[in-house]
Structures are given as structure tokens and as C-alpha cells.
Design a protein around this motif. Sequence first.
Motif, PDB file in Angstrom:
ATOM      1  N   LEU A 130      -4.368  15.148  -1.266  1.00  0.00           N
ATOM      2  CA  LEU A 130      -3.193  14.844  -2.070  1.00  0.00           C
ATOM      3  C   LEU A 130      -2.278  13.877  -1.328  1.00  0.00           C
ATOM      4  CD1 LEU A 130      -1.726  15.519  -4.722  1.00  0.00           C
ATOM      5  CD2 LEU A 130      -0.684  17.475  -3.558  1.00  0.00           C
ATOM      6  N   TYR A 131      -2.127  14.097  -0.026  1.00  0.00           N
ATOM      7  CA  TYR A 131      -1.289  13.224   0.791  1.00  0.00           C
ATOM      8  C   TYR A 131      -1.845  11.806   0.849  1.00  0.00           C
ATOM      9  CZ  TYR A 131       0.451  10.949   4.998  1.00  0.00           C
ATOM     10  OH  TYR A 131       0.965  10.023   5.874  1.00  0.00           O
ATOM     11  N   LYS A 132      -3.152  11.670   1.109  1.00  0.00           N
ATOM     12  CA  LYS A 132      -3.750  10.342   1.257  1.00  0.00           C
ATOM     13  C   LYS A 132      -3.712   9.567  -0.054  1.00  0.00           C
ATOM     14  CE  LYS A 132      -7.804   7.898   3.016  1.00  0.00           C
ATOM     15  NZ  LYS A 132      -7.813   6.871   1.951  1.00  0.00           N
ATOM     16  N   PHE A 133      -3.996  10.228  -1.166  1.00  0.00           N
ATOM     17  CA  PHE A 133      -3.959   9.531  -2.452  1.00  0.00           C
ATOM     18  C   PHE A 133      -2.538   9.033  -2.737  1.00  0.00           C
ATOM     19  CE2 PHE A 133      -3.812   8.799  -6.950  1.00  0.00           C
ATOM     20  CZ  PHE A 133      -5.094   8.379  -7.289  1.00  0.00           C
ATOM     21  N   ALA A 134      -1.551   9.894  -2.483  1.00  0.00           N
ATOM     22  CA  ALA A 134      -0.156   9.507  -2.716  1.00  0.00           C
ATOM     23  C   ALA A 134       0.246   8.350  -1.809  1.00  0.00           C
ATOM     24  CB  ALA A 134       0.757  10.707  -2.484  1.00  0.00           C
ATOM     25  N   ARG A 135      -0.162   8.407  -0.545  1.00  0.00           N
ATOM     26  CA  ARG A 135       0.170   7.334   0.404  1.00  0.00           C
ATOM     27  C   ARG A 135      -0.407   5.997  -0.059  1.00  0.00           C
ATOM     28  NH1 ARG A 135      -3.069   7.373   5.811  1.00  0.00           N
ATOM     29  NH2 ARG A 135      -4.530   6.453   4.321  1.00  0.00           N
ATOM     30  N   ASP A 136      -1.695   5.998  -0.436  1.00  0.00           N
ATOM     31  CA  ASP A 136      -2.347   4.755  -0.857  1.00  0.00           C
ATOM     32  C   ASP A 136      -1.822   4.279  -2.212  1.00  0.00           C
ATOM     33  OD1 ASP A 136      -3.774   4.968   1.451  1.00  0.00           O
ATOM     34  OD2 ASP A 136      -5.670   5.538   0.516  1.00  0.00           O
ATOM     35  N   TYR A 137      -1.381   5.218  -3.045  1.00  0.00           N
ATOM     36  CA  TYR A 137      -0.826   4.852  -4.351  1.00  0.00           C
ATOM     37  C   TYR A 137       0.504   4.111  -4.189  1.00  0.00           C
ATOM     38  CZ  TYR A 137       1.483   5.493  -8.889  1.00  0.00           C
ATOM     39  OH  TYR A 137       2.174   5.301 -10.074  1.00  0.00           O
ATOM     40  N   TYR A 138       1.316   4.567  -3.253  1.00  0.00           N
ATOM     41  CA  TYR A 138       2.639   3.976  -3.065  1.00  0.00           C
ATOM     42  C   TYR A 138       2.633   2.765  -2.121  1.00  0.00           C
ATOM     43  CZ  TYR A 138       5.130   7.704  -5.530  1.00  0.00           C
ATOM     44  OH  TYR A 138       5.603   8.550  -6.494  1.00  0.00           O
ATOM     45  N   GLU A 139       1.653   2.696  -1.229  1.00  0.00           N
ATOM     46  CA  GLU A 139       1.656   1.640  -0.217  1.00  0.00           C
ATOM     47  C   GLU A 139       1.172   0.311  -0.782  1.00  0.00           C
ATOM     48  OE1 GLU A 139      -0.070   0.736   4.287  1.00  0.00           O
ATOM     49  OE2 GLU A 139      -0.370   2.691   3.364  1.00  0.00           O
ATOM     50  N   ASP A 140       1.770  -0.783  -0.320  1.00  0.00           N
ATOM     51  CA  ASP A 140       1.336  -2.127  -0.705  1.00  0.00           C
ATOM     52  C   ASP A 140       0.031  -2.472   0.018  1.00  0.00           C
ATOM     53  OD1 ASP A 140       3.512  -2.483  -2.314  1.00  0.00           O
ATOM     54  OD2 ASP A 140       4.685  -3.614  -0.847  1.00  0.00           O
ATOM     55  N   GLY A 141      -0.849  -3.197  -0.677  1.00  0.00           N
ATOM     56  CA  GLY A 141      -2.041  -3.721  -0.021  1.00  0.00           C
ATOM     57  C   GLY A 141      -3.227  -2.797   0.012  1.00  0.00           C
TER      58      GLY A 141
END
Length: 372
Positions: free
Chosen positions: A171-182
Motif C-alpha cells: 500500500l505504501y509503495k503504490f501510494a508513493r509511486d502514484y504521488y511521485e513525479d517520474g
Amino acid sequence: MDKRIITIILAIIMLTGCSDQKILEEQGLVQAVSYDLAKKRPGSDLQPIHVGIAIPIMKGGSSSQKSLEAVARSSKEARSLLTSQTEWNLVSGQVRTALIGRDVAEQSIWRHLDTLEREPSVSQRVKLALVKQNAYELMSSDFKTGSGTFSYLDKLLEKGVKNNVIPEVTLYKFARDYYEDGIDPVMPILVKKNSSIDSDGIALFRGDRYITSLKASQGIIFTILTDRIHAGQVNIEIPGSKKSQAEFAAMRIIKSKKTVNVVHTKSGEQFTVHISIKLKGSVIEYLGKKDLSSEKDRRYLEAAMAKQIEKDMVQITEKTKKYSTDSLGIGRYVKNSMTYKEWKSMDWRKIYPKTNVVFHVQTMIKDYGKIK
């Protein structure tokens, strides 16, 4: 202070603590949750969601699971409906896995995952997976494992990550990649096959929408491109020619290293990204006419394997460029090579498909056992 007053105060404190106690037998410890689309209700424009949960139960010394389902307009409403179906108090703190039906993923999944992420009791390490068919049907099926499908799912995903055939997506990794640019999120794909569950590749997202997928056989190459690994097996077919027969080699990776160099053009909106990969491992199987006890033949095989791995990497990259989804996170390296203002002035979604990505792969055979 009077001893009687102290005794009364202590008694009040103890009684207050007792009123907040949660008796284990009364708790429904949710282990897995599923999300699918449901049919729209007449007269309503809202798209309802089908939510399922799996709760462990004990039967004669062995564990199994009880599955509950509800159709609602939101995850929170579904939880309320699920609570009314059981005598237990539903507790989300033990959720290990969240399964997303393909139909939900093709629309937009973040509003459901956001609700899950905002639940204080839910761990950020909840594993996520996309189900090719109906997520609840897979989760509620009995695969005769003796410990409940929720446990089977958890162990299956852990094994896939350990062998580097699927990415670890929490859940953390998906959220991080969803919000992060690039970078865009990914998710392992699961499929029900007769009496078992199998990995069926990697789902590629654009934002929070499922766009396309990679084959299961491409999983290890994808992991090499996105992570530093110390385990896993690469199976390589070296095409034949008029002068030579096709060959096959299986290498068990023991170490990988990746370096990335971004080259800017004068225009500032075209880039060449050089990705260098070094792989060290043991050849555990070889089908061909070369003698691996010969250093010359080993150098030949190293070069041939590297060439084929580069081709596999190009295939994956071209697919992500075709669908304009930066699942490999190449944009992060481009972003880090410029100022924040320069990055924000670009539309990376449009630039990425035109970006030139060049791979430089080196393989080193550490040993080859008794293979000749």
C-alpha cells in the motif's frame, strides 16, 4: 491522602480499563479484502463497489476462512454492511492482502486504496495484487490448503517477491509511486487456474488506472531494471542461425548492479538515458555445443546472454513508451538531472515516449557446476 480515597481512584481506573478491553473471541480479524465493480442501481449515477473480506476461523485444530461480501457506494458503507452480517466486531489491523479486480483497476482504484490507507489500524505493508478475473471469487475459493485462501495468497506473493519474478507492491509503495513525479505504479497479476492461484505477469498503471501488462516471463527482467537483486533465475534462449543451432541457458543471479546516466540535448526536451546493468551468477543449465570449462566459450556465452537480455529490456521499455506509462521510473533519473523548475516546465508524459533509452548489459559467469 486517605487510603480509602486512593483505593476508590485505583478501582475506577481499573474498571475504566476493563470497559475498553476487546475480547479476542469477539473480534473478526480481517486478513484479506477484495474490490470488484457491481451493477449500477436503477436511478443512481454512482458506480457501486463489491467489497469482500476474508476472516480466519478455527475448525477442529485446523484453520480455514469465512468470506463475507457486500455491495455499496463506498468502502466505508460496505464495511457497515459487512459488520451487520456477523456477530463479530470487524478489525482491520490484521489485513495482509488487498485484491483489486481488473474492472475496478481499469477505471480508477485510488479512491478505494485511499480509504484503506487512511484507516489508522491498517498497515502500510498490506500487499496489493490485481486479479485478472473476479477478485472476490478468487479470494473466497477453497484451494484445499488447510489454512485459508488469505494465507495462501500471502505466502504466494511473498515467494514471488523473494524469487524476484514479481515486484513487491505494498500500500505504501503504490501510494508513493502514484504521488511521485517520474514514475507510475505497478502491481502483480494473479489468476485462478483450476485448483490453484498463479502469477500472470505485472500490471502497468498510468496514474491509478490499469493500462496494460507484462508477461509473467518478463517479471525477472523487470525486477532487474527496477531493483537491485541478489536472487532469481534468468532463462535465456539464444537464437540460432544458418551456421549455429539455438542455445538455452539458465543463470541463477547472485548479484546485480545498475547505474543510470542521463544525456540532455540542446533543446532540453529530448534525452538519451543510458542504463548499465551488471549481472553476476551461476549457470545452472546450458543446452548447446559450447564447452563451459573453456574460458573462450564462457566469454562467448556471457556476451550472448547479455545481448539477449538487452533485447528483452528493450521490449519492456518499448511497451511502456507505447502506452505512455513510466513503470520503470526513468523519469525520476531525468528529474534528478535538472532543476525543479525545468522539470515542472515539461510534460514528461508526452516526452517519455520520445526518450531514447540505451541498455548496456554485462554478465559474468561465476561458476557453472558440472555443466560441460
